[in-house]
Design a protein around this motif. Structure first.
Motif, short mmCIF file in Angstrom:
data_model
loop_
_atom_site.label_atom_id
_atom_site.label_comp_id
_atom_site.label_asym_id
_atom_site.label_seq_id
_atom_site.Cartn_x
_atom_site.Cartn_y
_atom_site.Cartn_z
N ASP A 72 0.83 -1.21 0.00
CA ASP A 72 0.00 0.00 0.00
C ASP A 72 0.87 1.26 0.00
O ASP A 72 0.59 2.22 -0.72
N SER A 73 1.91 1.26 0.80
CA SER A 73 2.83 2.40 0.87
C SER A 73 3.52 2.62 -0.48
O SER A 73 3.64 3.76 -0.95
N LEU A 74 3.98 1.54 -1.09
CA LEU A 74 4.63 1.63 -2.40
C LEU A 74 3.68 2.25 -3.43
O LEU A 74 4.07 3.14 -4.19
N ILE A 75 2.44 1.80 -3.45
CA ILE A 75 1.46 2.32 -4.40
C ILE A 75 1.25 3.81 -4.19
O ILE A 75 1.23 4.59 -5.16
N GLU A 76 1.14 4.25 -2.95
CA GLU A 76 0.96 5.68 -2.66
C GLU A 76 2.18 6.48 -3.11
O GLU A 76 2.05 7.59 -3.65
N GLN A 77 3.38 5.94 -2.88
CA GLN A 77 4.60 6.63 -3.30
C GLN A 77 4.66 6.76 -4.82
O GLN A 77 5.06 7.81 -5.35
N VAL A 78 4.28 5.72 -5.53
CA VAL A 78 4.30 5.75 -6.99
C VAL A 78 3.26 6.75 -7.51
O VAL A 78 3.53 7.51 -8.44
N LYS A 79 2.08 6.77 -6.89
CA LYS A 79 1.06 7.74 -7.31
C LYS A 79 1.57 9.17 -7.15
O LYS A 79 1.29 10.03 -7.97
N ALA A 80 2.33 9.43 -6.08
CA ALA A 80 2.83 10.77 -5.79
C ALA A 80 4.08 11.13 -6.61
O ALA A 80 4.43 12.31 -6.71
#
Length: 124
Positions: free
Chosen positions: A97-105
């Motif tokens: 989940d953290s990785l996905i948020e970082q990639v989105k940002a």
């Protein structure tokens, strides 16, 4: 959105035509792959704006070789056609989940420009 199966024929098109694509390279005989599958599937259900693809390394040996897969599971993340994450091993749900948020940002164009500038300064 649930996961989709990627093949040698659909891989590049999927990467290039979608903003963010997570790709899980796996095999049916791989215990860690089977353990990671529900985490990957759950993340796909809660991130409808992201494409989640799976590559069966047994069925797609040429694609796995072209992607330099040496260990499975391997997770690759692409943003705007650029590889931004590549790591072997199963991630726990919170880390995914953290990785996905970082990639989105991530501002991928800025990151590419910064990397290019850093490389040019090293070449001088």
């Amino acid at each position: 959105m649930s996961t989709i199966d990627l093949t040698g024929e659909s891989f590049e098109k999927t990467i290039l035509e979608n903003e963010i694509v997570l790709v899980d390279f796996w095999a049916s005989w791989c215990g860690p792959c089977r353990q990671f599958a529900p985490t990957f599937e759950a993340a796909s259900e809660s991130n409808a704006d992201v494409v989640f693809g799976k590559v069966d390394t047994e069925a797609e040996q040429q694609l796995a070789a072209a992607a330099s897969i040496r260990s499975i599971p391997t997770l690759m993340v692409f943003k705007k056609g650029n590889l931004v994450f590549n790591e072997a091993g199963a991630l726990p749900p919170q880390a995914l989940d953290s990785l996905i948020e970082q990639v989105k940002a991530l501002d991928v164009e800025k990151a590419i420009a910064e990397a290019k500038a850093a490389q040019e300064s090293q070449d001088d």
